[in-house]
Design a protein around this motif. Structure first.
Motif, PDB file in Angstrom:
ATOM      1  N   GLU A   1       0.836  -1.211   0.000  1.00 30.46           N
ATOM      2  CA  GLU A   1       0.000   0.000   0.000  1.00 30.46           C
ATOM      3  C   GLU A   1       0.867   1.256   0.000  1.00 30.46           C
ATOM      4  OE1 GLU A   1      -3.375   0.149  -0.201  1.00 30.46           O
ATOM      5  OE2 GLU A   1      -3.221  -2.008  -0.524  1.00 30.46           O
ATOM      6  N   ASP A   2       0.339   2.311  -0.601  1.00 31.33           N
ATOM      7  CA  ASP A   2       1.076   3.567  -0.700  1.00 31.33           C
ATOM      8  C   ASP A   2       1.498   4.095   0.667  1.00 31.33           C
ATOM      9  OD1 ASP A   2       0.702   3.386  -3.399  1.00 31.33           O
ATOM     10  OD2 ASP A   2      -0.588   5.146  -3.575  1.00 31.33           O
ATOM     11  N   GLU A   3       0.619   4.008   1.626  1.00 33.03           N
ATOM     12  CA  GLU A   3       0.919   4.525   2.963  1.00 33.03           C
ATOM     13  C   GLU A   3       2.126   3.817   3.572  1.00 33.03           C
ATOM     14  OE1 GLU A   3       0.720   7.270   5.752  1.00 33.03           O
ATOM     15  OE2 GLU A   3      -0.680   7.244   4.067  1.00 33.03           O
ATOM     16  N   LEU A   4       2.235   2.522   3.338  1.00 28.26           N
ATOM     17  CA  LEU A   4       3.384   1.770   3.843  1.00 28.26           C
ATOM     18  C   LEU A   4       4.666   2.166   3.115  1.00 28.26           C
ATOM     19  CD1 LEU A   4       1.779  -1.778   4.252  1.00 28.26           C
ATOM     20  CD2 LEU A   4       2.300  -0.104   6.046  1.00 28.26           C
ATOM     21  N   ILE A   5       4.558   2.423   1.827  1.00 32.57           N
ATOM     22  CA  ILE A   5       5.726   2.887   1.073  1.00 32.57           C
ATOM     23  C   ILE A   5       6.179   4.242   1.597  1.00 32.57           C
ATOM     24  CG2 ILE A   5       6.560   3.615  -1.202  1.00 32.57           C
ATOM     25  CD1 ILE A   5       4.624   1.522  -2.430  1.00 32.57           C
TER      26      ILE A   5
ATOM     27  N   PHE B   1       9.762   5.581   3.342  1.00 32.73           N
ATOM     28  CA  PHE B   1      10.518   6.794   3.037  1.00 32.73           C
ATOM     29  C   PHE B   1      10.814   7.568   4.319  1.00 32.73           C
ATOM     30  CE2 PHE B   1       9.079   6.342  -1.421  1.00 32.73           C
ATOM     31  CZ  PHE B   1      10.256   6.646  -2.082  1.00 32.73           C
ATOM     32  N   PHE B   2       9.823   7.691   5.175  1.00 33.81           N
ATOM     33  CA  PHE B   2      10.029   8.415   6.430  1.00 33.81           C
ATOM     34  C   PHE B   2      11.045   7.706   7.320  1.00 33.81           C
ATOM     35  CE2 PHE B   2       6.507  11.074   5.297  1.00 33.81           C
ATOM     36  CZ  PHE B   2       6.704  12.245   6.017  1.00 33.81           C
ATOM     37  N   ALA B   3      11.107   6.394   7.241  1.00 35.61           N
ATOM     38  CA  ALA B   3      12.084   5.618   8.003  1.00 35.61           C
ATOM     39  C   ALA B   3      13.451   5.640   7.318  1.00 35.61           C
ATOM     40  CB  ALA B   3      11.602   4.186   8.168  1.00 35.61           C
TER      41      ALA B   3
ATOM     42  N   SER C   1      14.337   4.063   4.686  1.00 34.76           N
ATOM     43  CA  SER C   1      14.677   2.717   4.261  1.00 34.76           C
ATOM     44  C   SER C   1      14.807   2.688   2.740  1.00 34.76           C
ATOM     45  CB  SER C   1      13.581   1.735   4.702  1.00 34.76           C
ATOM     46  OG  SER C   1      13.768   0.480   4.095  1.00 34.76           O
ATOM     47  N   GLU C   2      15.910   2.120   2.255  1.00 35.78           N
ATOM     48  CA  GLU C   2      16.114   2.022   0.811  1.00 35.78           C
ATOM     49  C   GLU C   2      15.086   1.100   0.159  1.00 35.78           C
ATOM     50  OE1 GLU C   2      20.173   1.189  -0.171  1.00 35.78           O
ATOM     51  OE2 GLU C   2      20.896   2.842   1.066  1.00 35.78           O
ATOM     52  N   GLN C   3      14.420   0.301   0.955  1.00 38.43           N
ATOM     53  CA  GLN C   3      13.365  -0.564   0.438  1.00 38.43           C
ATOM     54  C   GLN C   3      12.218   0.274  -0.147  1.00 38.43           C
ATOM     55  OE1 GLN C   3      11.564  -3.162   3.336  1.00 38.43           O
ATOM     56  NE2 GLN C   3      10.208  -4.102   1.834  1.00 38.43           N
ATOM     57  N   ALA C   4      12.098   1.519   0.288  1.00 37.97           N
ATOM     58  CA  ALA C   4      11.039   2.404  -0.221  1.00 37.97           C
ATOM     59  C   ALA C   4      11.167   2.564  -1.731  1.00 37.97           C
ATOM     60  CB  ALA C   4      11.106   3.759   0.471  1.00 37.97           C
ATOM     61  N   ILE C   5      12.384   2.754  -2.211  1.00 40.15           N
ATOM     62  CA  ILE C   5      12.607   2.917  -3.650  1.00 40.15           C
ATOM     63  C   ILE C   5      12.258   1.625  -4.376  1.00 40.15           C
ATOM     64  CG2 ILE C   5      14.329   3.369  -5.449  1.00 40.15           C
ATOM     65  CD1 ILE C   5      13.768   5.839  -3.827  1.00 40.15           C
ATOM     66  N   SER C   6      12.663   0.492  -3.818  1.00 44.81           N
ATOM     67  CA  SER C   6      12.364  -0.807  -4.437  1.00 44.81           C
ATOM     68  C   SER C   6      10.864  -1.031  -4.531  1.00 44.81           C
ATOM     69  CB  SER C   6      12.991  -1.947  -3.628  1.00 44.81           C
ATOM     70  OG  SER C   6      14.381  -1.804  -3.590  1.00 44.81           O
ATOM     71  N   GLU C   7      10.153  -0.735  -3.475  1.00 46.60           N
ATOM     72  CA  GLU C   7       8.698  -0.928  -3.472  1.00 46.60           C
ATOM     73  C   GLU C   7       8.014   0.041  -4.428  1.00 46.60           C
ATOM     74  OE1 GLU C   7       7.075  -3.390  -2.124  1.00 46.60           O
ATOM     75  OE2 GLU C   7       8.847  -4.221  -1.129  1.00 46.60           O
ATOM     76  N   LEU C   8       8.516   1.269  -4.472  1.00 42.32           N
ATOM     77  CA  LEU C   8       7.971   2.268  -5.389  1.00 42.32           C
ATOM     78  C   LEU C   8       8.169   1.815  -6.836  1.00 42.32           C
ATOM     79  CD1 LEU C   8       6.690   5.141  -5.234  1.00 42.32           C
ATOM     80  CD2 LEU C   8       8.992   6.034  -5.598  1.00 42.32           C
ATOM     81  N   ALA C   9       9.369   1.327  -7.129  1.00 41.83           N
ATOM     82  CA  ALA C   9       9.672   0.852  -8.483  1.00 41.83           C
ATOM     83  C   ALA C   9       8.839  -0.372  -8.832  1.00 41.83           C
ATOM     84  CB  ALA C   9      11.160   0.535  -8.603  1.00 41.83           C
ATOM     85  N   LYS C  10       8.657  -1.253  -7.882  1.00 37.05           N
ATOM     86  CA  LYS C  10       7.878  -2.470  -8.124  1.00 37.05           C
ATOM     87  C   LYS C  10       6.418  -2.123  -8.419  1.00 37.05           C
ATOM     88  CE  LYS C  10       8.690  -5.612  -5.121  1.00 37.05           C
ATOM     89  NZ  LYS C  10       8.666  -6.393  -3.876  1.00 37.05           N
ATOM     90  N   LYS C  11       5.879  -1.165  -7.673  1.00 39.51           N
ATOM     91  CA  LYS C  11       4.456  -0.840  -7.821  1.00 39.51           C
ATOM     92  C   LYS C  11       4.189   0.077  -9.012  1.00 39.51           C
ATOM     93  CE  LYS C  11       0.372   0.457  -5.249  1.00 39.51           C
ATOM     94  NZ  LYS C  11      -0.197   0.804  -3.954  1.00 39.51           N
ATOM     95  N   TYR C  12       5.040   1.080  -9.227  1.00 36.13           N
ATOM     96  CA  TYR C  12       4.742   2.105 -10.223  1.00 36.13           C
ATOM     97  C   TYR C  12       5.803   2.255 -11.312  1.00 36.13           C
ATOM     98  CZ  TYR C  12       1.199   3.603  -6.872  1.00 36.13           C
ATOM     99  OH  TYR C  12       0.127   3.646  -6.028  1.00 36.13           O
TER     100      TYR C  12
ATOM    101  N   ASN D   1      14.215  12.545  -1.884  1.00 26.46           N
ATOM    102  CA  ASN D   1      14.563  13.836  -1.290  1.00 26.46           C
ATOM    103  C   ASN D   1      13.343  14.627  -0.824  1.00 26.46           C
ATOM    104  OD1 ASN D   1      17.318  13.414  -1.670  1.00 26.46           O
ATOM    105  ND2 ASN D   1      17.302  14.340  -3.697  1.00 26.46           N
ATOM    106  N   ALA D   2      12.194  14.358  -1.410  1.00 29.96           N
ATOM    107  CA  ALA D   2      10.981  15.115  -1.066  1.00 29.96           C
ATOM    108  C   ALA D   2      10.215  14.503   0.107  1.00 29.96           C
ATOM    109  CB  ALA D   2      10.073  15.218  -2.277  1.00 29.96           C
ATOM    110  N   ILE D   3      10.362  13.201   0.301  1.00 31.04           N
ATOM    111  CA  ILE D   3       9.658  12.508   1.396  1.00 31.04           C
ATOM    112  C   ILE D   3      10.700  12.042   2.392  1.00 31.04           C
ATOM    113  CG2 ILE D   3       8.148  10.611   2.036  1.00 31.04           C
ATOM    114  CD1 ILE D   3       7.237  10.444  -0.862  1.00 31.04           C
ATOM    115  N   PRO D   4      10.716  12.430   3.624  1.00 26.09           N
ATOM    116  CA  PRO D   4       9.989  13.560   4.179  1.00 26.09           C
ATOM    117  C   PRO D   4      10.572  14.892   3.729  1.00 26.09           C
ATOM    118  CG  PRO D   4      11.423  12.565   5.846  1.00 26.09           C
ATOM    119  CD  PRO D   4      11.593  11.787   4.585  1.00 26.09           C
ATOM    120  N   PRO D   5       9.960  15.984   3.947  1.00 28.07           N
ATOM    121  CA  PRO D   5       8.834  16.262   4.823  1.00 28.07           C
ATOM    122  C   PRO D   5       7.467  16.047   4.183  1.00 28.07           C
ATOM    123  CG  PRO D   5       9.650  18.322   3.965  1.00 28.07           C
ATOM    124  CD  PRO D   5      10.540  17.233   3.413  1.00 28.07           C
ATOM    125  N   GLU D   6       7.419  15.985   2.849  1.00 27.64           N
ATOM    126  CA  GLU D   6       6.122  15.786   2.180  1.00 27.64           C
ATOM    127  C   GLU D   6       5.529  14.430   2.548  1.00 27.64           C
ATOM    128  OE1 GLU D   6       4.268  17.723   0.004  1.00 27.64           O
ATOM    129  OE2 GLU D   6       5.646  19.341   0.490  1.00 27.64           O
TER     130      GLU D   6
END
Length: 185
Positions: free
Chosen positions: A2-6, A10-12, A14-25, A56-61
């Motif tokens: 889910e987007d919220e978990l991704i 990012f807020f944590a 974690s480099e996994q955020a990029i992997s999950e983002l790439a996998k989903k979108y 770079n944008a998340i956080p603070p966005e």
């Protein structure tokens, strides 16, 4: 995922955020960038730059929705690359799509004189809300995602000719809608 978990990843930081983002979108981002650039290598670089921009944008966005946030970054980076690549020559698909809208939308100078950017955006959003779901999809696929008539026809199940006719009518409706609101074309 889910987007919220991704976003939480990012807020944590974690480099996994990029992997999950790439996998989903990733597929959608590559297609969007390629539709602008018509070059796989440039599109790949732009999508990777967009992932970095998102990092770079998340956080603070805390974007909601994440997909729109990401697509806007991909699109902006791809358009900047497009302009750098085609400072002298023209690229067919992107220029053709923009040329189609040219007579509907006011120039930047006129927009500044008549209304600020937020009012124009609001007027276009209001116009799009009044369109049928199919016509809104057709319009967005052509002018935001820069899909070809052939691809839009395949996605919507209507003929390419019908897509062309609908886009012509929608542009005319948009021009009239903006004129009624005092936006000089």
């Amino acid at each position: 995922m889910e987007d919220e978990l991704i976003i939480d990843l990012f807020f944590a930081r974690s480099e996994q955020a990029i992997s999950e983002l790439a996998k989903k979108y990733g597929k959608l981002c590559h297609k969007l960038s390629y539709n602008i650039l018509n070059n796989l290598q440039d599109a790949e670089e732009c999508v990777n730059d967009a992932y970095l921009g998102t990092w770079n944008a998340i956080p603070p966005e805390r974007p909601d929705p994440l997909l729109a946030f990401l697509c806007k970054i991909v699109r902006n980076i791809s358009i900047m690359r497009y302009h750098a690549n085609t400072a002298i020559k023209r690229n067919g698909s992107y220029d053709v799509a923009l040329d189609e809208l040219e007579n509907c939308l006011a120039s930047q100078r006129t927009v500044d004189a008549e209304m600020d950017e937020k009012e124009l955006i609001r007027a276009i959003e209001d116009f799009l809300e009044k369109l049928s779901a199919v016509n809104r999809v057709i319009f967005m696929r052509r002018y935001w995602f820069l899909d070809s008539y052939e691809e839009i026809a395949r996605l919507t199940g209507i003929s390419e000719k019908n897509v062309s006719v609908r886009l012509t009518r929608i542009r005319k409706q948009l021009r009239n809608y903006l004129e009624e609101r005092g936006i000089v074309i």
